[in-house]
Design an enzyme around this catalytic site. Structure first.
Site, PDB file in Angstrom:
ATOM      1  N   SER A 106       7.839   2.703   3.160  1.00 57.54           N
ATOM      2  CA  SER A 106       7.374   1.388   2.725  1.00 57.54           C
ATOM      3  C   SER A 106       8.328   0.317   3.245  1.00 57.54           C
ATOM      4  O   SER A 106       9.490   0.611   3.536  1.00 57.54           O
ATOM      5  CB  SER A 106       7.320   1.361   1.192  1.00 57.54           C
ATOM      6  OG  SER A 106       7.555   0.069   0.715  1.00 57.54           O
ATOM      7  N   CYS A 119       1.439 -14.921   1.481  1.00 55.40           N
ATOM      8  CA  CYS A 119       1.342 -15.625   2.761  1.00 55.40           C
ATOM      9  C   CYS A 119       2.692 -16.257   3.095  1.00 55.40           C
ATOM     10  O   CYS A 119       3.225 -17.030   2.304  1.00 55.40           O
ATOM     11  CB  CYS A 119       0.249 -16.692   2.700  1.00 55.40           C
ATOM     12  SG  CYS A 119       0.162 -17.694   4.203  1.00 55.40           S
ATOM     13  N   CYS A 131      -2.686 -15.781   4.418  1.00 58.15           N
ATOM     14  CA  CYS A 131      -3.920 -15.984   3.652  1.00 58.15           C
ATOM     15  C   CYS A 131      -5.061 -16.336   4.610  1.00 58.15           C
ATOM     16  O   CYS A 131      -4.835 -16.553   5.809  1.00 58.15           O
ATOM     17  CB  CYS A 131      -3.729 -17.082   2.618  1.00 58.15           C
ATOM     18  SG  CYS A 131      -3.609 -18.714   3.363  1.00 58.15           S
ATOM     19  N   GLN A 135      -6.580   3.984   8.523  1.00 62.17           N
ATOM     20  CA  GLN A 135      -7.339   3.224   9.531  1.00 62.17           C
ATOM     21  C   GLN A 135      -7.195   3.796  10.934  1.00 62.17           C
ATOM     22  O   GLN A 135      -8.006   3.533  11.802  1.00 62.17           O
ATOM     23  CB  GLN A 135      -6.943   1.738   9.508  1.00 62.17           C
ATOM     24  CG  GLN A 135      -5.602   1.402  10.138  1.00 62.17           C
ATOM     25  CD  GLN A 135      -4.410   1.633   9.225  1.00 62.17           C
ATOM     26  OE1 GLN A 135      -4.570   2.002   8.066  1.00 62.17           O
ATOM     27  NE2 GLN A 135      -3.202   1.414   9.724  1.00 62.17           N
ATOM     28  N   LYS A 168       0.832  -1.206   0.000  1.00 64.77           N
ATOM     29  CA  LYS A 168       0.000   0.000   0.000  1.00 64.77           C
ATOM     30  C   LYS A 168       0.874   1.267   0.000  1.00 64.77           C
ATOM     31  O   LYS A 168       0.644   2.167  -0.797  1.00 64.77           O
ATOM     32  CB  LYS A 168      -0.927   0.022   1.225  1.00 64.77           C
ATOM     33  CG  LYS A 168      -1.893  -1.155   1.285  1.00 64.77           C
ATOM     34  CD  LYS A 168      -2.832  -1.049   2.457  1.00 64.77           C
ATOM     35  CE  LYS A 168      -2.152  -1.052   3.815  1.00 64.77           C
ATOM     36  NZ  LYS A 168      -1.398  -2.307   4.091  1.00 64.77           N
ATOM     37  N   GLU A 218       4.020   1.515  -0.769  1.00 59.00           N
ATOM     38  CA  GLU A 218       4.791   1.512  -2.017  1.00 59.00           C
ATOM     39  C   GLU A 218       3.961   2.137  -3.144  1.00 59.00           C
ATOM     40  O   GLU A 218       4.445   2.987  -3.891  1.00 59.00           O
ATOM     41  CB  GLU A 218       5.066   0.045  -2.359  1.00 59.00           C
ATOM     42  CG  GLU A 218       6.422  -0.272  -2.901  1.00 59.00           C
ATOM     43  CD  GLU A 218       6.573  -1.800  -2.976  1.00 59.00           C
ATOM     44  OE1 GLU A 218       7.003  -2.374  -1.970  1.00 59.00           O
ATOM     45  OE2 GLU A 218       6.237  -2.394  -4.012  1.00 59.00           O
ATOM     46  N   ASP A 238      -1.633   8.391   4.368  1.00 59.80           N
ATOM     47  CA  ASP A 238      -1.304   6.987   4.638  1.00 59.80           C
ATOM     48  C   ASP A 238      -1.902   6.564   5.983  1.00 59.80           C
ATOM     49  O   ASP A 238      -2.228   7.416   6.816  1.00 59.80           O
ATOM     50  CB  ASP A 238       0.221   6.801   4.647  1.00 59.80           C
ATOM     51  CG  ASP A 238       0.622   5.341   4.417  1.00 59.80           C
ATOM     52  OD1 ASP A 238      -0.247   4.526   4.031  1.00 59.80           O
ATOM     53  OD2 ASP A 238       1.811   5.016   4.612  1.00 59.80           O
ATOM     54  N   GLU A 239      -2.047   5.264   6.189  1.00 60.79           N
ATOM     55  CA  GLU A 239      -2.526   4.702   7.471  1.00 60.79           C
ATOM     56  C   GLU A 239      -3.882   5.280   7.880  1.00 60.79           C
ATOM     57  O   GLU A 239      -4.085   5.623   9.059  1.00 60.79           O
ATOM     58  CB  GLU A 239      -1.498   4.968   8.590  1.00 60.79           C
ATOM     59  CG  GLU A 239      -0.083   4.544   8.257  1.00 60.79           C
ATOM     60  CD  GLU A 239       0.240   3.097   8.605  1.00 60.79           C
ATOM     61  OE1 GLU A 239      -0.709   2.293   8.815  1.00 60.79           O
ATOM     62  OE2 GLU A 239       1.437   2.773   8.629  1.00 60.79           O
ATOM     63  N   TYR A 256       4.172  -8.758  13.138  1.00 64.29           N
ATOM     64  CA  TYR A 256       3.079  -8.975  12.185  1.00 64.29           C
ATOM     65  C   TYR A 256       3.587  -9.733  10.967  1.00 64.29           C
ATOM     66  O   TYR A 256       4.736  -9.580  10.567  1.00 64.29           O
ATOM     67  CB  TYR A 256       2.494  -7.623  11.760  1.00 64.29           C
ATOM     68  CG  TYR A 256       1.802  -6.906  12.885  1.00 64.29           C
ATOM     69  CD1 TYR A 256       0.461  -7.124  13.148  1.00 64.29           C
ATOM     70  CD2 TYR A 256       2.513  -6.035  13.706  1.00 64.29           C
ATOM     71  CE1 TYR A 256      -0.171  -6.477  14.205  1.00 64.29           C
ATOM     72  CE2 TYR A 256       1.888  -5.389  14.764  1.00 64.29           C
ATOM     73  CZ  TYR A 256       0.547  -5.614  15.005  1.00 64.29           C
ATOM     74  OH  TYR A 256      -0.074  -4.984  16.043  1.00 64.29           O
TER      75      TYR A 256
HETATM   76  P1  ADP Z   1       2.043  -2.006   3.238  1.00 61.57           P
HETATM   77  O1  ADP Z   1       2.034  -0.493   3.189  1.00 61.57           O
HETATM   78  O2  ADP Z   1       0.843  -2.601   2.569  1.00 61.57           O
HETATM   79  O3  ADP Z   1       2.279  -2.571   4.604  1.00 61.57           O
HETATM   80  P2  ADP Z   1       4.628  -1.756   2.009  1.00 61.57           P
HETATM   81  O4  ADP Z   1       4.466  -0.936   0.763  1.00 61.57           O
HETATM   82  O5  ADP Z   1       5.160  -1.064   3.213  1.00 61.57           O
HETATM   83  O6  ADP Z   1       3.259  -2.498   2.329  1.00 61.57           O
HETATM   84  O7  ADP Z   1       5.619  -2.975   1.737  1.00 61.57           O
HETATM   85  C1  ADP Z   1       5.582  -3.792   0.606  1.00 61.57           C
HETATM   86  C2  ADP Z   1       6.907  -4.525   0.534  1.00 61.57           C
HETATM   87  O8  ADP Z   1       7.014  -5.404   1.649  1.00 61.57           O
HETATM   88  C3  ADP Z   1       7.080  -5.425  -0.650  1.00 61.57           C
HETATM   89  O9  ADP Z   1       7.530  -4.755  -1.801  1.00 61.57           O
HETATM   90  C4  ADP Z   1       8.167  -6.385  -0.158  1.00 61.57           C
HETATM   91  O10 ADP Z   1       9.444  -5.835  -0.395  1.00 61.57           O
HETATM   92  C5  ADP Z   1       7.953  -6.415   1.347  1.00 61.57           C
HETATM   93  N1  ADP Z   1       7.433  -7.658   1.909  1.00 61.57           N
HETATM   94  C6  ADP Z   1       7.811  -8.196   3.093  1.00 61.57           C
HETATM   95  N2  ADP Z   1       7.107  -9.303   3.381  1.00 61.57           N
HETATM   96  C7  ADP Z   1       6.235  -9.500   2.354  1.00 61.57           C
HETATM   97  C8  ADP Z   1       5.221 -10.483   2.071  1.00 61.57           C
HETATM   98  N3  ADP Z   1       4.963 -11.494   2.905  1.00 61.57           N
HETATM   99  N4  ADP Z   1       4.523 -10.359   0.922  1.00 61.57           N
HETATM  100  C9  ADP Z   1       4.792  -9.356   0.072  1.00 61.57           C
HETATM  101  N5  ADP Z   1       5.721  -8.399   0.288  1.00 61.57           N
HETATM  102  C10 ADP Z   1       6.443  -8.454   1.415  1.00 61.57           C
HETATM  103 ZN    ZN Z   2      -1.391 -19.380   3.637  1.00 61.03          ZN
END
Ligand code: ADP
Ligand code: ZN
Length: 191
Positions: A57, A145, A183, A91, A21, A23, A88-89, A179
């Protein structure tokens, strides 16, 4: 995406933790900058002790943001010249965030918000869902997952390495918790 012209709108980027998100929000902000738009970026100040002045991110991308405590503070930073408002964030914000996003879009601005749709229990988180229903554009992203490798729509909360129970509070500052993206099948919330 074919964007609307001469009118404001709301875009929601949602999904579990690690779904990308932030990103995606950063990507959209950077692209708006290429378009020479005047942009304001906000994020909630969740913990005063940890005041990070950026949207960050998990892949290390970051962009400067104004930290605010209440959604109503957004208005103090918005002039008529501002064309894009990114938050951002979402919620973590109070109900006022919904009215503010609506007013900004009504006044002709592009509003891009990102936030979790579900808490660690798999229940609706804050006002993300309400914003999703009002938005012109909604993107629901999935992570991977970490247990089985399927697309992950849920956020697994672990306290001292064990799945957090249903009754554990949503925000617990100072505890040794972590965290994971999981899935539907691998997501665990003991009673
Ligand atoms: P969010 O804002 O949704 O928490 P971010 O944009 O901060 O997500 O982070 C996305 C990045 O997290 C991905 O590009 C990848 O590098 C990293 N990442 C770490 N664990 C996972 C995972 N289980 N699935 C997908 N991406 C992951
Ligand atoms: Zn799973």
């Amino acid at each position: 995406m074919h964007y609307i012209k001469n009118m404001g709108w709301i875009e929601v980027i949602t999904g579990s933790m690690f779904s990308g998100k932030s990103e995606e929000l950063i990507r959209r902000i950077k692209r708006a900058r290429y378009g020479k738009k005047k942009i304001e970026v906000f994020k909630p100040r969740i913990d005063a002790r940890y005041c990070r002045e950026s949207v960050v991110s998990h892949n290390g991308d970051k962009i400067t943001a104004t930290n605010i405590e209440n959604a109503s503070e957004i208005k103090d930073f918005i002039s008529q010249q501002v064309q894009v408002v990114a938050i951002d964030e979402i919620q973590f914000f109070d109900k006022e965030i919904v009215n503010i996003c609506k007013d900004l879009a009504d006044s002709g601005k592009r509003v891009i918000v990102a936030g979790l749709d579900m808490d660690f229990r798999g229940k609706p988180f804050g006002y993300t869902n309400l914003l999703m229903s009002m938005a012109e554009y909604v993107d629901k992203l999935q992570a991977i997952c970490v247990v089985c490798g399927n697309p992950a729509s849920r956020t697994q909360r672990l306290i001292e390495g064990k799945p957090a129970t249903h009754s554990d509070p949503t925000i617990l500052l100072g505890a040794k918790e972590s965290y994971e993206a999981r899935c539907r099948k691998c997501h665990e919330v003991p009673k």
